[in-house]
Design a protein around this motif. Structure first.
Motif, PDB file in Angstrom:
ATOM      1  N   ALA A  85       0.839  -1.206   0.000  1.00  0.00           N
ATOM      2  CA  ALA A  85       0.000   0.000   0.000  1.00  0.00           C
ATOM      3  C   ALA A  85       0.869   1.250   0.000  1.00  0.00           C
ATOM      4  O   ALA A  85       0.552   2.239  -0.682  1.00  0.00           O
ATOM      5  CB  ALA A  85      -0.944  -0.008   1.207  1.00  0.00           C
ATOM      6  N   CYS A  86       1.982   1.216   0.738  1.00  0.00           N
ATOM      7  CA  CYS A  86       2.920   2.356   0.728  1.00  0.00           C
ATOM      8  C   CYS A  86       3.471   2.578  -0.675  1.00  0.00           C
ATOM      9  O   CYS A  86       3.538   3.715  -1.149  1.00  0.00           O
ATOM     10  CB  CYS A  86       4.065   2.110   1.708  1.00  0.00           C
ATOM     11  N   VAL A  87       3.871   1.498  -1.344  1.00  0.00           N
ATOM     12  CA  VAL A  87       4.386   1.601  -2.720  1.00  0.00           C
ATOM     13  C   VAL A  87       3.298   2.131  -3.643  1.00  0.00           C
ATOM     14  O   VAL A  87       3.543   2.991  -4.497  1.00  0.00           O
ATOM     15  CB  VAL A  87       4.919   0.236  -3.207  1.00  0.00           C
ATOM     16  N   PHE A  88       2.083   1.629  -3.473  1.00  0.00           N
ATOM     17  CA  PHE A  88       0.957   2.037  -4.315  1.00  0.00           C
ATOM     18  C   PHE A  88       0.706   3.544  -4.194  1.00  0.00           C
ATOM     19  O   PHE A  88       0.607   4.254  -5.195  1.00  0.00           O
ATOM     20  CB  PHE A  88      -0.295   1.241  -3.917  1.00  0.00           C
ATOM     21  N   VAL A  89       0.630   4.032  -2.963  1.00  0.00           N
ATOM     22  CA  VAL A  89       0.373   5.460  -2.730  1.00  0.00           C
ATOM     23  C   VAL A  89       1.535   6.311  -3.242  1.00  0.00           C
ATOM     24  O   VAL A  89       1.328   7.351  -3.878  1.00  0.00           O
ATOM     25  CB  VAL A  89       0.078   5.729  -1.240  1.00  0.00           C
ATOM     26  N   ALA A  90       2.758   5.859  -2.987  1.00  0.00           N
ATOM     27  CA  ALA A  90       3.927   6.594  -3.491  1.00  0.00           C
ATOM     28  C   ALA A  90       3.903   6.641  -5.014  1.00  0.00           C
ATOM     29  O   ALA A  90       4.247   7.668  -5.617  1.00  0.00           O
ATOM     30  CB  ALA A  90       5.220   5.941  -2.998  1.00  0.00           C
ATOM     31  N   GLY A  91       3.480   5.558  -5.643  1.00  0.00           N
ATOM     32  CA  GLY A  91       3.377   5.526  -7.097  1.00  0.00           C
ATOM     33  C   GLY A  91       2.328   6.495  -7.617  1.00  0.00           C
ATOM     34  O   GLY A  91       2.539   7.177  -8.623  1.00  0.00           O
ATOM     35  N   LEU A  92       1.199   6.555  -6.938  1.00  0.00           N
ATOM     36  CA  LEU A  92       0.159   7.516  -7.333  1.00  0.00           C
ATOM     37  C   LEU A  92       0.678   8.949  -7.240  1.00  0.00           C
ATOM     38  O   LEU A  92       0.478   9.754  -8.154  1.00  0.00           O
ATOM     39  CB  LEU A  92      -1.080   7.364  -6.444  1.00  0.00           C
ATOM     40  N   TYR A  93       1.342   9.240  -6.128  1.00  0.00           N
ATOM     41  CA  TYR A  93       1.865  10.595  -5.933  1.00  0.00           C
ATOM     42  C   TYR A  93       2.939  10.911  -6.970  1.00  0.00           C
ATOM     43  O   TYR A  93       2.950  11.995  -7.545  1.00  0.00           O
ATOM     44  CB  TYR A  93       2.414  10.747  -4.512  1.00  0.00           C
ATOM     45  N   GLY A  94       3.828   9.967  -7.204  1.00  0.00           N
ATOM     46  CA  GLY A  94       4.876  10.169  -8.202  1.00  0.00           C
ATOM     47  C   GLY A  94       4.311  10.357  -9.596  1.00  0.00           C
ATOM     48  O   GLY A  94       4.788  11.199 -10.370  1.00  0.00           O
ATOM     49  N   ALA A  95       3.280   9.593  -9.930  1.00  0.00           N
ATOM     50  CA  ALA A  95       2.659   9.730 -11.249  1.00  0.00           C
ATOM     51  C   ALA A  95       1.983  11.089 -11.400  1.00  0.00           C
ATOM     52  O   ALA A  95       1.993  11.686 -12.477  1.00  0.00           O
ATOM     53  CB  ALA A  95       1.649   8.611 -11.472  1.00  0.00           C
ATOM     54  N   LYS A 100       4.077  10.191 -15.428  1.00  0.00           N
ATOM     55  CA  LYS A 100       3.013   9.179 -15.541  1.00  0.00           C
ATOM     56  C   LYS A 100       3.599   7.768 -15.603  1.00  0.00           C
ATOM     57  O   LYS A 100       2.951   6.804 -15.247  1.00  0.00           O
ATOM     58  CB  LYS A 100       2.152   9.439 -16.783  1.00  0.00           C
ATOM     59  N   ARG A 101       4.844   7.656 -16.034  1.00  0.00           N
ATOM     60  CA  ARG A 101       5.497   6.344 -16.145  1.00  0.00           C
ATOM     61  C   ARG A 101       5.581   5.645 -14.790  1.00  0.00           C
ATOM     62  O   ARG A 101       5.531   4.414 -14.705  1.00  0.00           O
ATOM     63  CB  ARG A 101       6.890   6.522 -16.736  1.00  0.00           C
ATOM     64  N   ILE A 102       5.648   6.419 -13.720  1.00  0.00           N
ATOM     65  CA  ILE A 102       5.720   5.842 -12.379  1.00  0.00           C
ATOM     66  C   ILE A 102       4.474   5.010 -12.086  1.00  0.00           C
ATOM     67  O   ILE A 102       4.538   4.012 -11.368  1.00  0.00           O
ATOM     68  CB  ILE A 102       5.940   6.951 -11.328  1.00  0.00           C
ATOM     69  N   MET A 103       3.356   5.392 -12.672  1.00  0.00           N
ATOM     70  CA  MET A 103       2.114   4.629 -12.492  1.00  0.00           C
ATOM     71  C   MET A 103       2.312   3.180 -12.948  1.00  0.00           C
ATOM     72  O   MET A 103       1.867   2.248 -12.283  1.00  0.00           O
ATOM     73  CB  MET A 103       0.973   5.278 -13.286  1.00  0.00           C
ATOM     74  N   TYR A 104       3.011   3.001 -14.045  1.00  0.00           N
ATOM     75  CA  TYR A 104       3.201   1.655 -14.600  1.00  0.00           C
ATOM     76  C   TYR A 104       4.334   0.897 -13.924  1.00  0.00           C
ATOM     77  O   TYR A 104       4.333  -0.334 -13.906  1.00  0.00           O
ATOM     78  CB  TYR A 104       3.439   1.745 -16.109  1.00  0.00           C
ATOM     79  N   VAL A 105       5.284   1.623 -13.366  1.00  0.00           N
ATOM     80  CA  VAL A 105       6.443   0.985 -12.738  1.00  0.00           C
ATOM     81  C   VAL A 105       6.156   0.616 -11.286  1.00  0.00           C
ATOM     82  O   VAL A 105       6.614  -0.415 -10.809  1.00  0.00           O
ATOM     83  CB  VAL A 105       7.677   1.914 -12.833  1.00  0.00           C
TER      84      VAL A 105
END
Length: 120
Positions: A85-95, A100-105
């Protein structure tokens, strides 16, 4: 399904170990090649900030690896779900703020791992 979840967790942990290495130890050497749109003089100035971010990515990786080493199935899942969940939220924020590539990575793989855990 548990095997798929474990494999996804391991892959995400390895990704974050790579990100940790990159941000903590290769920021000035590899950073300008990876982030070609940024001025090369930015990398020495932001070295400490990147290393700090790398440390946090290392903590995420450590938590994910730890979840794979826990013998109690319920605890293993709970720890994995927290760090995913931490990775997921960090990915959303980064994207939303960086690329936007962070969303896929980050976000998509962590979301898939969360789903795999919940279905196992």
């Amino acid at each position: 399904m548990a095997t798929l979840a474990s494999l996804l967790i391991l892959l995400i942990a390895l990704l974050h170990i790579y990100i940790m290495w990159f941000e903590m130890f290769a920021w000035e050497s590899r950073g300008p090649k990876i982030f070609g749109n940024l001025s090369a003089d930015m990398f020495p100035k932001t070295k400490a900030m990147a290393a700090n971010q790398g440390l946090y990515n290392g903590f995420l990786a450590a938590g994910l690896v730890w979840s794979l080493l826990i013998n109690d199935g319920a605890w293993s899942q709970n720890v994995a779900l927290f760090f995913l969940a931490c990775v997921f939220v960090a990915g959303l924020y980064g994207a939303a703020t960086v690329s936007k590539r962070i969303m896929y990575v980050q976000t998509v793989p962590s979301g898939l791992a969360i789903i795999a855990i919940l279905l196992s």
